[in-house]
Scaffold this motif. Structure first.
Motif, mmCIF file in Angstrom:
data_model
loop_
_atom_site.group_PDB
_atom_site.id
_atom_site.type_symbol
_atom_site.label_atom_id
_atom_site.label_comp_id
_atom_site.label_asym_id
_atom_site.label_seq_id
_atom_site.Cartn_x
_atom_site.Cartn_y
_atom_site.Cartn_z
ATOM 1 N N ALA A 140 11.873 -33.764 6.930
ATOM 2 C CA ALA A 140 11.779 -34.113 8.341
ATOM 3 C C ALA A 140 10.315 -34.116 8.763
ATOM 4 N N GLY A 141 9.872 -35.200 9.396
ATOM 5 C CA GLY A 141 8.485 -35.304 9.818
ATOM 6 C C GLY A 141 8.166 -34.346 10.955
ATOM 7 N N GLY A 142 6.896 -34.191 11.226
ATOM 8 C CA GLY A 142 6.489 -33.320 12.310
ATOM 9 C C GLY A 142 5.057 -32.883 12.146
ATOM 10 N N THR A 143 4.643 -31.916 12.915
ATOM 11 C CA THR A 143 3.293 -31.368 12.846
ATOM 12 C C THR A 143 3.240 -30.306 11.761
ATOM 13 N N LEU A 144 2.294 -30.458 10.825
ATOM 14 C CA LEU A 144 2.187 -29.516 9.715
ATOM 15 C C LEU A 144 1.598 -28.196 10.193
ATOM 16 N N ARG A 145 2.324 -27.119 9.928
ATOM 17 C CA ARG A 145 1.804 -25.781 10.187
ATOM 18 C C ARG A 145 1.264 -25.260 8.866
ATOM 19 N N ARG A 146 -0.048 -25.280 8.718
ATOM 20 C CA ARG A 146 -0.664 -25.022 7.422
ATOM 21 C C ARG A 146 -0.384 -23.628 6.887
ATOM 22 N N SER A 147 -0.129 -22.678 7.764
ATOM 23 C CA SER A 147 0.052 -21.294 7.331
ATOM 24 C C SER A 147 1.237 -21.126 6.395
ATOM 25 N N ASP A 148 2.294 -21.947 6.575
ATOM 26 C CA ASP A 148 3.479 -21.793 5.723
ATOM 27 C C ASP A 148 4.053 -23.132 5.243
#
Length: 254
Positions: A140-148
């Motif tokens: 599912a697309g979306g904003t990448l949360r780099r922490s996890d």
């Protein structure tokens, strides 16, 4: 020094430093590291500290602990929860797997299943399931949360809205005594709330540490959950509420 005397001092050190280490506390009190580990385990079980690799930190009500630290916490409990959850998922099913280290444990436990269609906003889950050649994987697309490596936000929620899953497997950062599922990130909460309305069966996977934590944002209630997999019995009042709501609770022992 008896544990009942030592533990308040450990809490004071944690409050002033933000974190304590097993080796540092053992040297400070002149006891073995095994003794300190028992102290920290008891304080963690009481919800006063959060165990991390090599020590402990104060539990936070406004921000989550670091992802790499979460991966190290309660590994055997997460694996037991994952095995019990995966055992209820049939072959040829469609499902959603959420962000979180317990969801990743479930992905590992599903590697022996056949012909699954898995939608996920967890890039770690997608990578794990690549090993299952019969599994169709939709990210599912979306904003990448780099922490996890999680994908969150309105775009993720809109993607989920195009599906009707047989099963949705969710996690949470905290579970309130009244049965509310809580989290720290509003964008992730939006995704979780969408899932509750787009799944024929909603499954929560959460270990006992979530019972002692707090977070500021509400995903939903155990009332909205069909099955709850954990590793420790619920309090009597919450267990009674789950019976009234029809939420099935499975306690998986490591």
């Amino acid at each position: 020094m008896p544990q009942s005397i030592r533990q308040p001092d450990i809490l004071e050190i944690a409050r002033s430093a933000g974190k304590v280490t097993v080796d540092g506390l053992a040297a400070h009190f002149g006891v073995t590291v095994q003794t300190i580990r028992r102290d920290l385990s008891e304080l963690s079980d009481a919800g006063l500290l959060e165990r991390v690799h090599g020590g402990a930190v104060l539990p936070s009500g406004v921000s989550n602990i670091l992802y790499e630290e979460r991966r190290r916490l309660h590994g055997s409990a997460k694996q037991a929860i994952a095995r019990a959850c995966a055992a209820t998922i049939p072959d040829n099913a469609s499902l959603f797997l959420d962000i979180g280290t317990t969801a990743e444990a479930v992905a590992h436990a599903l590697l022996g299943h056949e012909n699954l269609m898995v939608v996920t906003n967890n890039m770690n889950v997608a990578q794990i399931l690549q090993a299952n050649e019969t599994c169709e994987i939709v990210v599912a697309g979306g904003t990448l949360r780099r922490s996890d490596r999680g994908l969150v936000g309105a775009l993720t929620a809109r993607t989920i809205g195009n599906f009707k899953f047989d099963h949705a497997i969710l996690g949470c950062s905290a579970l309130d005594p009244d049965g509310d599922m809580l989290d720290f990130d509003m964008q992730e909460v939006i995704v979780g709330q969408t899932l509750l309305s787009r799944s024929r069966e909603c499954i929560l996977v959460a270990d006992h540490s979530k019972f002692a934590r707090s977070a500021p944002m509400r995903i939903g209630s155990l009332r909205d959950i069909d099955q709850f997999f954990t590793d420790s019995p619920l309090t009597a009042p919450l267990a009674e509420r789950c019976r009234e709501w029809g939420t099935r609770v499975c306690v998986a022992h490591p």
